[in-house]
Motif scaffolding. Structure first.
Motif, short mmCIF file in Angstrom:
data_model
loop_
_atom_site.label_atom_id
_atom_site.label_comp_id
_atom_site.label_asym_id
_atom_site.label_seq_id
_atom_site.Cartn_x
_atom_site.Cartn_y
_atom_site.Cartn_z
N GLU A 1 0.80 -1.39 -0.08
CA GLU A 1 0.09 0.00 0.21
C GLU A 1 0.75 1.33 0.09
N GLU B 1 0.68 4.20 -2.82
CA GLU B 1 0.57 5.49 -2.56
C GLU B 1 1.82 6.24 -3.40
N THR C 1 -10.24 -2.59 -3.97
CA THR C 1 -9.43 -1.83 -2.91
C THR C 1 -8.67 -2.64 -2.04
N ALA D 1 -1.63 10.22 1.57
CA ALA D 1 -1.20 9.88 0.08
C ALA D 1 -1.04 11.24 -0.46
N TYR E 1 -5.59 6.61 4.02
CA TYR E 1 -6.18 5.48 3.35
C TYR E 1 -5.94 4.24 4.42
N ILE F 1 -6.81 1.76 -0.23
CA ILE F 1 -6.78 2.59 -1.59
C ILE F 1 -7.89 2.02 -2.64
#
Length: 126
Positions: free
Chosen positions: A26, A30, A45, A73, A79, A84
């Motif tokens: 993740e 980002e 997601t 982000a 998030y 995300i």
């Protein structure tokens, strides 16, 4: 920011995400949100679990953990929790989607990619 005197890729980038995308996956997602052009996120997601846990023990013997980091982000959002979202939502990494990958032994077959991208000095793929 790419170093001008070194080869680098500046063409389009597609990133597959799902609920299996977690933690470092993740933070990488980002990071590519900030590139120009931004990566197209395809799939579902991400899990929304960024922060490392800080473990502590209370005097009564209970243990607890607290997330002790905030990852913001490029769009200014955090998030952590919701995850995300993809740019283009498609079912990703479902049992039926694994069949073509296992059969063809290549994730490229799922997306119809037929040639390998190469990087030139000017940063464009060929």
């Amino acid at each position: 920011m790419p170093t001008p005197d070194r080869p680098h890729y500046t063409g389009p980038l597609r990133l597959l995400t799902s609920d299996l995308t977690v933690s470092a996956g993740e933070t990488f997602t980002e990071a590519v949100m900030a590139r120009t052009p931004p990566a197209t996120r395809v799939g579902t997601t991400s899990q929304g679990v960024f922060a490392d846990d800080m473990h502590r023990k209370l005097p009564n013997g209970w243990d607890f953990t607290v997330g002790n980091e905030d990852y913001i982000a490029p769009d200014g959002r955090n998030y952590e929790g919701p995850g995300i979202p993809p740019t283009t939502e498609v079912p990703a990494l479902t049992p039926s989607s694994w069949l073509p990958i296992r059969r063809d032994c290549s994730i490229f077959g799922v997306f119809g990619l037929t040639r390998r991208a190469e990087v030139r000095r000017d940063g464009h793929g060929v």
